[in-house]
Design a protein around this motif. Structure first.
Motif, mmCIF file in Angstrom:
data_model
loop_
_atom_site.group_PDB
_atom_site.id
_atom_site.type_symbol
_atom_site.label_atom_id
_atom_site.label_comp_id
_atom_site.label_asym_id
_atom_site.label_seq_id
_atom_site.Cartn_x
_atom_site.Cartn_y
_atom_site.Cartn_z
ATOM 1 N N GLY A 38 8.773 62.080 -7.072
ATOM 2 C CA GLY A 38 7.966 61.417 -5.943
ATOM 3 C C GLY A 38 6.528 61.250 -6.786
ATOM 4 N N TYR A 39 5.469 60.946 -6.053
ATOM 5 C CA TYR A 39 4.146 60.612 -6.636
ATOM 6 C C TYR A 39 3.111 61.721 -6.109
ATOM 7 C CZ TYR A 39 6.610 56.790 -8.210
ATOM 8 O OH TYR A 39 7.446 55.685 -8.629
ATOM 9 N N VAL A 40 2.180 61.849 -7.003
ATOM 10 C CA VAL A 40 0.906 62.701 -6.395
ATOM 11 C C VAL A 40 -0.173 61.925 -6.950
ATOM 12 C CG1 VAL A 40 2.178 64.829 -6.690
ATOM 13 C CG2 VAL A 40 1.090 64.009 -8.829
ATOM 14 N N PRO A 41 -1.298 62.191 -6.281
ATOM 15 C CA PRO A 41 -2.511 61.401 -6.661
ATOM 16 C C PRO A 41 -2.880 62.083 -8.187
ATOM 17 C CG PRO A 41 -2.925 62.455 -4.745
ATOM 18 C CD PRO A 41 -1.526 62.928 -5.073
ATOM 19 N N THR A 42 -3.206 61.018 -8.946
ATOM 20 C CA THR A 42 -3.461 61.229 -10.380
ATOM 21 C C THR A 42 -4.686 62.351 -10.510
ATOM 22 O OG1 THR A 42 -2.924 59.096 -11.196
ATOM 23 C CG2 THR A 42 -4.259 60.175 -12.693
ATOM 24 N N ALA A 43 -5.616 62.174 -9.593
ATOM 25 C CA ALA A 43 -6.724 63.234 -9.694
ATOM 26 C C ALA A 43 -6.194 64.731 -9.734
ATOM 27 C CB ALA A 43 -7.606 62.735 -8.771
ATOM 28 N N ASP A 44 -4.871 64.710 -9.024
ATOM 29 C CA ASP A 44 -4.342 66.275 -8.581
ATOM 30 C C ASP A 44 -3.573 66.460 -9.830
ATOM 31 O OD1 ASP A 44 -5.734 66.359 -6.088
ATOM 32 O OD2 ASP A 44 -3.708 65.967 -4.950
ATOM 33 N N ARG A 45 -3.388 65.890 -10.826
ATOM 34 C CA ARG A 45 -2.445 66.144 -12.092
ATOM 35 C C ARG A 45 -2.724 67.728 -12.529
ATOM 36 N NH1 ARG A 45 0.039 62.635 -15.573
ATOM 37 N NH2 ARG A 45 0.737 63.896 -17.302
ATOM 38 N N ASP A 46 -3.826 68.190 -12.977
ATOM 39 C CA ASP A 46 -3.995 69.554 -13.427
ATOM 40 C C ASP A 46 -3.569 70.450 -12.397
ATOM 41 O OD1 ASP A 46 -4.836 68.382 -15.839
ATOM 42 O OD2 ASP A 46 -6.911 68.727 -15.340
ATOM 43 N N ARG A 47 -3.650 70.374 -11.007
ATOM 44 C CA ARG A 47 -3.534 71.189 -10.004
ATOM 45 C C ARG A 47 -1.862 71.313 -9.614
ATOM 46 N NH1 ARG A 47 -8.066 69.086 -6.789
ATOM 47 N NH2 ARG A 47 -6.600 68.154 -5.658
ATOM 48 N N VAL A 48 -1.365 69.862 -9.921
ATOM 49 C CA VAL A 48 0.132 69.795 -10.019
ATOM 50 C C VAL A 48 0.861 70.784 -10.966
ATOM 51 C CG1 VAL A 48 2.059 68.498 -9.733
ATOM 52 C CG2 VAL A 48 0.054 67.692 -8.664
ATOM 53 N N ALA A 49 0.207 70.537 -12.285
ATOM 54 C CA ALA A 49 0.774 71.310 -13.357
ATOM 55 C C ALA A 49 0.568 72.853 -13.038
ATOM 56 C CB ALA A 49 0.401 70.923 -14.633
ATOM 57 N N ALA A 50 -0.470 73.142 -12.813
ATOM 58 C CA ALA A 50 -0.668 74.553 -12.519
ATOM 59 C C ALA A 50 0.110 75.113 -11.349
ATOM 60 C CB ALA A 50 -2.007 74.887 -11.900
ATOM 61 N N PHE A 51 0.269 74.455 -10.259
ATOM 62 C CA PHE A 51 1.325 74.912 -9.182
ATOM 63 C C PHE A 51 2.649 75.057 -9.697
ATOM 64 C CE2 PHE A 51 4.735 73.354 -6.090
ATOM 65 C CZ PHE A 51 4.158 74.149 -4.658
ATOM 66 N N TYR A 52 3.239 74.475 -10.410
ATOM 67 C CA TYR A 52 4.712 74.578 -11.065
ATOM 68 C C TYR A 52 4.745 75.576 -12.149
ATOM 69 C CZ TYR A 52 6.289 70.819 -8.050
ATOM 70 O OH TYR A 52 6.572 70.266 -6.793
ATOM 71 N N ARG A 53 3.593 75.745 -12.925
ATOM 72 C CA ARG A 53 3.458 76.661 -13.993
ATOM 73 C C ARG A 53 3.562 78.037 -13.242
ATOM 74 N NH1 ARG A 53 -1.157 75.114 -15.862
ATOM 75 N NH2 ARG A 53 -0.122 73.352 -17.334
ATOM 76 N N GLU A 54 2.976 78.204 -11.729
ATOM 77 C CA GLU A 54 3.143 79.586 -11.226
ATOM 78 C C GLU A 54 4.447 79.706 -10.519
ATOM 79 O OE1 GLU A 54 1.109 81.036 -7.129
ATOM 80 O OE2 GLU A 54 -0.292 80.202 -8.403
ATOM 81 N N ARG A 55 4.904 78.561 -9.721
ATOM 82 C CA ARG A 55 5.810 78.566 -8.664
ATOM 83 C C ARG A 55 7.128 78.713 -9.586
ATOM 84 N NH1 ARG A 55 4.721 77.159 -3.206
ATOM 85 N NH2 ARG A 55 2.686 77.710 -2.870
ATOM 86 N N VAL A 56 7.518 78.156 -10.474
ATOM 87 C CA VAL A 56 8.906 78.137 -11.366
ATOM 88 C C VAL A 56 9.161 79.525 -11.750
ATOM 89 C CG1 VAL A 56 10.225 77.141 -12.975
ATOM 90 C CG2 VAL A 56 8.822 75.626 -11.365
ATOM 91 N N PRO A 57 8.187 80.050 -12.568
ATOM 92 C CA PRO A 57 8.642 81.378 -12.932
ATOM 93 C C PRO A 57 8.854 82.569 -11.813
ATOM 94 C CG PRO A 57 7.065 80.525 -14.335
ATOM 95 C CD PRO A 57 7.100 79.770 -13.167
ATOM 96 N N ALA A 58 8.148 82.197 -10.688
ATOM 97 C CA ALA A 58 8.316 83.216 -9.330
ATOM 98 C C ALA A 58 9.950 82.742 -8.729
ATOM 99 C CB ALA A 58 7.216 82.710 -8.525
ATOM 100 N N SER A 59 10.184 81.744 -9.094
ATOM 101 C CA SER A 59 11.782 81.600 -8.671
ATOM 102 C C SER A 59 12.651 81.939 -9.747
ATOM 103 C CB SER A 59 11.918 80.059 -8.481
ATOM 104 O OG SER A 59 10.983 79.729 -7.378
ATOM 105 N N GLY A 60 12.417 82.749 -10.685
ATOM 106 C CA GLY A 60 13.211 83.323 -11.472
ATOM 107 C C GLY A 60 13.651 82.456 -12.860
ATOM 108 N N TRP A 61 12.913 81.075 -13.293
ATOM 109 C CA TRP A 61 13.138 80.365 -14.488
ATOM 110 C C TRP A 61 11.991 81.161 -15.410
ATOM 111 C CZ3 TRP A 61 16.655 76.836 -14.862
ATOM 112 C CH2 TRP A 61 17.601 76.593 -13.557
ATOM 113 N N THR A 62 12.544 81.023 -16.586
ATOM 114 C CA THR A 62 11.673 81.465 -17.801
ATOM 115 C C THR A 62 11.171 80.151 -18.491
ATOM 116 O OG1 THR A 62 12.985 83.441 -18.099
ATOM 117 C CG2 THR A 62 11.713 82.848 -19.786
ATOM 118 N N PRO A 63 9.746 79.976 -18.810
ATOM 119 C CA PRO A 63 9.311 78.977 -19.494
ATOM 120 C C PRO A 63 9.505 79.060 -21.007
ATOM 121 C CG PRO A 63 7.212 80.423 -18.598
ATOM 122 C CD PRO A 63 8.895 80.895 -18.301
#
Length: 123
Positions: A38-63
């Motif tokens: 999908g698409y996000v506002p380019t201005a939110d790019r850093d917040r989007v990356a931080a969102f997934y950096r937090e949520r994905v490991p919380a779902s049991g995935w290892t970076p």
């Protein structure tokens, strides 16, 4: 894999989200995909990356890998790659891709798999 809980993690500003399922076949290098983009506002790019950096490991995935490549002035690519013990041979990729001067950036969550198994690049 379509029911994997991490695929339900959607940044609130994502628009035009489309699910994608591709079975492994010879013309795709034997790699299958389950996920969405999908698409996000380019201005939110850093917040989007931080969102997934937090949520994905919380779902049991290892970076395993994070690459942030501002590239040329045309394209900025960010790729995060994760693995999970419960899905051996499956790589989860979270990608952000877009031109910093454009109003939107593509975001995708994609589980990649094959009959021989996959891992994150560099492992």
């Amino acid at each position: 894999m379509r029911t994997e809980s991490v695929l339900a993690e959607v940044f609130p500003a994502v628009v035009d989200r489309r699910e994608e399922v591709t079975l492994p076949c010879d013309d795709s290098g034997g790699i299958g995909h389950v996920g969405w983009n999908g698409y996000v506002p380019t201005a939110d790019r850093d917040r989007v990356a931080a969102f997934y950096r937090e949520r994905v490991p919380a779902s049991g995935w290892t970076p395993r890998l994070e690459v942030d490549d501002p590239g040329s002035s045309e394209i900025h690519t960010t790729r995060h790659c994760y693995t999970a013990d419960r899905h051996p041979g499956v790589a989860l990729r979270v990608d952000l891709w877009g031109n910093p001067r454009e109003p939107t950036t593509l975001v995708s969550l994609d589980l990649e798999f094959s009959s021989t198994g996959l891992d994150c690049p560099g492992e």
